[in-house]
Design a protein around this motif. Structure first.
Motif, PDB file in Angstrom:
ATOM      1  N   SER A  26      41.644 -55.571  82.800  1.00  0.00           N
ATOM      2  CA  SER A  26      40.524 -56.428  83.190  1.00  0.00           C
ATOM      3  C   SER A  26      40.045 -57.280  82.022  1.00  0.00           C
ATOM      4  CB  SER A  26      39.372 -55.583  83.744  1.00  0.00           C
ATOM      5  OG  SER A  26      39.695 -55.048  85.006  1.00  0.00           O
ATOM      6  N   ILE A  27      39.966 -56.682  80.834  1.00  0.00           N
ATOM      7  CA  ILE A  27      39.552 -57.453  79.654  1.00  0.00           C
ATOM      8  C   ILE A  27      40.557 -58.559  79.371  1.00  0.00           C
ATOM      9  CG2 ILE A  27      39.319 -57.344  77.141  1.00  0.00           C
ATOM     10  CD1 ILE A  27      36.841 -56.443  78.564  1.00  0.00           C
ATOM     11  N   GLU A  28      41.836 -58.234  79.437  1.00  0.00           N
ATOM     12  CA  GLU A  28      42.867 -59.240  79.172  1.00  0.00           C
ATOM     13  C   GLU A  28      42.777 -60.382  80.189  1.00  0.00           C
ATOM     14  OE1 GLU A  28      46.325 -56.803  79.297  1.00  0.00           O
ATOM     15  OE2 GLU A  28      46.177 -56.204  77.180  1.00  0.00           O
ATOM     16  N   ARG A  29      42.577 -60.039  81.448  1.00  0.00           N
ATOM     17  CA  ARG A  29      42.454 -61.072  82.482  1.00  0.00           C
ATOM     18  C   ARG A  29      41.194 -61.906  82.295  1.00  0.00           C
ATOM     19  NH1 ARG A  29      44.190 -57.493  87.854  1.00  0.00           N
ATOM     20  NH2 ARG A  29      46.443 -57.891  87.694  1.00  0.00           N
ATOM     21  N   SER A  40      40.836 -67.398  90.068  1.00  0.00           N
ATOM     22  CA  SER A  40      41.559 -66.360  90.807  1.00  0.00           C
ATOM     23  C   SER A  40      41.622 -65.069  89.985  1.00  0.00           C
ATOM     24  CB  SER A  40      42.972 -66.831  91.164  1.00  0.00           C
ATOM     25  OG  SER A  40      43.782 -66.954  90.006  1.00  0.00           O
ATOM     26  N   LEU A  41      41.656 -65.194  88.673  1.00  0.00           N
ATOM     27  CA  LEU A  41      41.627 -64.015  87.807  1.00  0.00           C
ATOM     28  C   LEU A  41      40.281 -63.315  87.900  1.00  0.00           C
ATOM     29  CD1 LEU A  41      43.411 -65.467  84.648  1.00  0.00           C
ATOM     30  CD2 LEU A  41      44.330 -63.772  86.235  1.00  0.00           C
ATOM     31  N   VAL A  90      34.974 -46.052  79.140  1.00  0.00           N
ATOM     32  CA  VAL A  90      36.013 -46.846  79.811  1.00  0.00           C
ATOM     33  C   VAL A  90      35.391 -47.680  80.931  1.00  0.00           C
ATOM     34  CG1 VAL A  90      38.056 -46.718  81.280  1.00  0.00           C
ATOM     35  CG2 VAL A  90      37.917 -45.304  79.221  1.00  0.00           C
ATOM     36  N   GLU A  91      34.473 -47.080  81.678  1.00  0.00           N
ATOM     37  CA  GLU A  91      33.807 -47.830  82.749  1.00  0.00           C
ATOM     38  C   GLU A  91      33.041 -49.015  82.174  1.00  0.00           C
ATOM     39  OE1 GLU A  91      30.807 -49.231  85.407  1.00  0.00           O
ATOM     40  OE2 GLU A  91      30.359 -48.077  83.585  1.00  0.00           O
ATOM     41  N   ARG A  92      32.449 -48.838  80.998  1.00  0.00           N
ATOM     42  CA  ARG A  92      31.692 -49.929  80.390  1.00  0.00           C
ATOM     43  C   ARG A  92      32.606 -51.016  79.837  1.00  0.00           C
ATOM     44  NH1 ARG A  92      27.063 -46.085  77.585  1.00  0.00           N
ATOM     45  NH2 ARG A  92      26.029 -45.554  79.544  1.00  0.00           N
ATOM     46  N   VAL A  93      33.827 -50.656  79.471  1.00  0.00           N
ATOM     47  CA  VAL A  93      34.805 -51.688  79.116  1.00  0.00           C
ATOM     48  C   VAL A  93      35.054 -52.580  80.332  1.00  0.00           C
ATOM     49  CG1 VAL A  93      37.224 -52.115  78.505  1.00  0.00           C
ATOM     50  CG2 VAL A  93      35.924 -50.370  77.272  1.00  0.00           C
ATOM     51  N   GLY A  94      35.186 -51.948  81.505  1.00  0.00           N
ATOM     52  CA  GLY A  94      35.323 -52.724  82.743  1.00  0.00           C
ATOM     53  C   GLY A  94      34.109 -53.594  83.000  1.00  0.00           C
ATOM     54  N   ASP A  95      32.922 -53.072  82.715  1.00  0.00           N
ATOM     55  CA  ASP A  95      31.693 -53.861  82.874  1.00  0.00           C
ATOM     56  C   ASP A  95      31.699 -55.079  81.956  1.00  0.00           C
ATOM     57  OD1 ASP A  95      30.683 -52.142  84.775  1.00  0.00           O
ATOM     58  OD2 ASP A  95      29.338 -51.090  83.395  1.00  0.00           O
ATOM     59  N   ILE A 119      37.808 -66.633  70.368  1.00  0.00           N
ATOM     60  CA  ILE A 119      37.669 -65.594  71.395  1.00  0.00           C
ATOM     61  C   ILE A 119      38.976 -64.826  71.596  1.00  0.00           C
ATOM     62  CG2 ILE A 119      37.270 -65.195  73.869  1.00  0.00           C
ATOM     63  CD1 ILE A 119      34.703 -65.649  72.290  1.00  0.00           C
ATOM     64  N   PRO A 120      40.131 -65.493  71.696  1.00  0.00           N
ATOM     65  CA  PRO A 120      41.380 -64.730  71.838  1.00  0.00           C
ATOM     66  C   PRO A 120      41.615 -63.737  70.705  1.00  0.00           C
ATOM     67  CG  PRO A 120      41.753 -67.013  72.431  1.00  0.00           C
ATOM     68  CD  PRO A 120      40.372 -66.942  71.835  1.00  0.00           C
ATOM     69  N   ARG A 121      41.267 -64.114  69.476  1.00  0.00           N
ATOM     70  CA  ARG A 121      41.430 -63.199  68.341  1.00  0.00           C
ATOM     71  C   ARG A 121      40.514 -61.994  68.483  1.00  0.00           C
ATOM     72  NH1 ARG A 121      44.297 -60.504  64.797  1.00  0.00           N
ATOM     73  NH2 ARG A 121      43.273 -60.187  62.777  1.00  0.00           N
ATOM     74  N   MET A 122      39.265 -62.235  68.845  1.00  0.00           N
ATOM     75  CA  MET A 122      38.342 -61.119  69.062  1.00  0.00           C
ATOM     76  C   MET A 122      38.862 -60.201  70.153  1.00  0.00           C
ATOM     77  SD  MET A 122      34.412 -62.492  68.832  1.00  0.00           S
ATOM     78  CE  MET A 122      33.815 -60.795  68.938  1.00  0.00           C
ATOM     79  N   ALA A 123      39.352 -60.801  71.237  1.00  0.00           N
ATOM     80  CA  ALA A 123      39.858 -60.011  72.360  1.00  0.00           C
ATOM     81  C   ALA A 123      41.067 -59.182  71.949  1.00  0.00           C
ATOM     82  CB  ALA A 123      40.211 -60.932  73.524  1.00  0.00           C
ATOM     83  N   SER A 124      41.960 -59.794  71.156  1.00  0.00           N
ATOM     84  CA  SER A 124      43.152 -59.084  70.702  1.00  0.00           C
ATOM     85  C   SER A 124      42.782 -57.864  69.872  1.00  0.00           C
ATOM     86  CB  SER A 124      44.043 -60.035  69.898  1.00  0.00           C
ATOM     87  OG  SER A 124      45.164 -59.361  69.387  1.00  0.00           O
ATOM     88  N   LEU A 125      41.830 -58.035  68.958  1.00  0.00           N
ATOM     89  CA  LEU A 125      41.405 -56.916  68.121  1.00  0.00           C
ATOM     90  C   LEU A 125      40.718 -55.825  68.943  1.00  0.00           C
ATOM     91  CD1 LEU A 125      39.984 -58.860  65.034  1.00  0.00           C
ATOM     92  CD2 LEU A 125      42.044 -57.444  65.079  1.00  0.00           C
TER      93      LEU A 125
END
Length: 230
Positions: A26-29, A40-41, A90-95, A119-125
């Motif tokens: 979900s985070i990646e999407r 759509s994502l 884990v649920e809060r990661v989804g949130d 943002i992509p760099r932050m997300a990757s880390l």
């Protein structure tokens, strides 16, 4: 009875891993939706959020049933307690993924504009931290979990940089204030993902070693002059 109990622990672990996979996806999407503005994502993430919430309820109930019926001791007890806490993170990661797509939907009203935030760099880390923390959980590897804790500083640093950079955008280009605010919320959501990964890693250490490493501060070291160094 012990065979059945350990089979139940395995089932609990497996269910948590499936849930963690959904949250990570979900985070990646969400970040891809931010990058491409693909709504759509966002719809896919909404569907995953409902599934993640269902898993959270089921895992909590399974864990509570095991605590009530089996009255586990020592490492088995720590495992179940850790699962309950990891389940929440884990649920809060989804949130956090949901928070990001809410901002993506807000940004649809504006023309795309580059913001001084990676943002992509932050997300990757952040997602790498989640992945490593979950892998440490899978393998019962406290040392690997301990290494995750050191990675949080890099995400915190990027988040602070994002704050000041976006504050400058709002000051110097007030017509882009709403875009900057939405981007700031996304950066903050990713920083929270890293925090949840840190929590998961701490719970793995607790499970394996029985040690509470929350809020750890390195001890002062006395040098040759008698002065303290941290």
């Amino acid at each position: 009875m012990r065979v059945r109990f350990h089979q139940s622990l395995g089932d609990l672990k497996e269910k948590l891993l499936v849930m963690a996979g959904l949250a990570e996806q979900s985070i990646e999407r969400a970040v891809e939706a931010f990058r491409t503005r693909d709504l759509s994502l966002c719809a896919q993430i909404d569907a995953s959020e409902a599934e993640i919430n269902r898993y959270e309820r089921e895992i909590d109930q399974m864990a509570l049933d095991l605590l009530a019926m089996e009255q586990p001791m020592a490492i088995d007890l720590r495992f179940i307690l850790s699962v309950i806490k990891i389940n929440s993170d884990v649920e809060r990661v989804g949130d956090s993924a949901v928070n990001i797509i809410e901002r993506v939907r807000e940004l649809q009203a504006f023309a795309p504009v580059d913001m001084p935030v990676d943002i992509p760099r932050m997300a990757s880390l952040a997602t790498d931290m989640v992945r490593r923390a979950i892998q440490a959980f899978i393998e019962g590897d406290a040392e690997a979990a301990q290494k995750v804790l050191a990675l949080d500083d890099a995400v915190d640093k990027l988040n602070r940089s994002a704050y000041f950079s976006l504050l400058n955008v709002m000051r110097e280009q007030p017509h882009q204030t709403l875009q900057a605010l939405n981007t700031l919320v996304i950066a903050r959501s990713l920083e929270r993902v890293a925090d949840h990964a840190t929590n998961i890693a701490e719970d793995v250490v607790f499970w394996i070693r029985g040690a509470d490493v929350r809020h750890y501060v390195a001890p002062a070291v006395v040098d040759g002059t008698g002065a303290e160094r941290v």
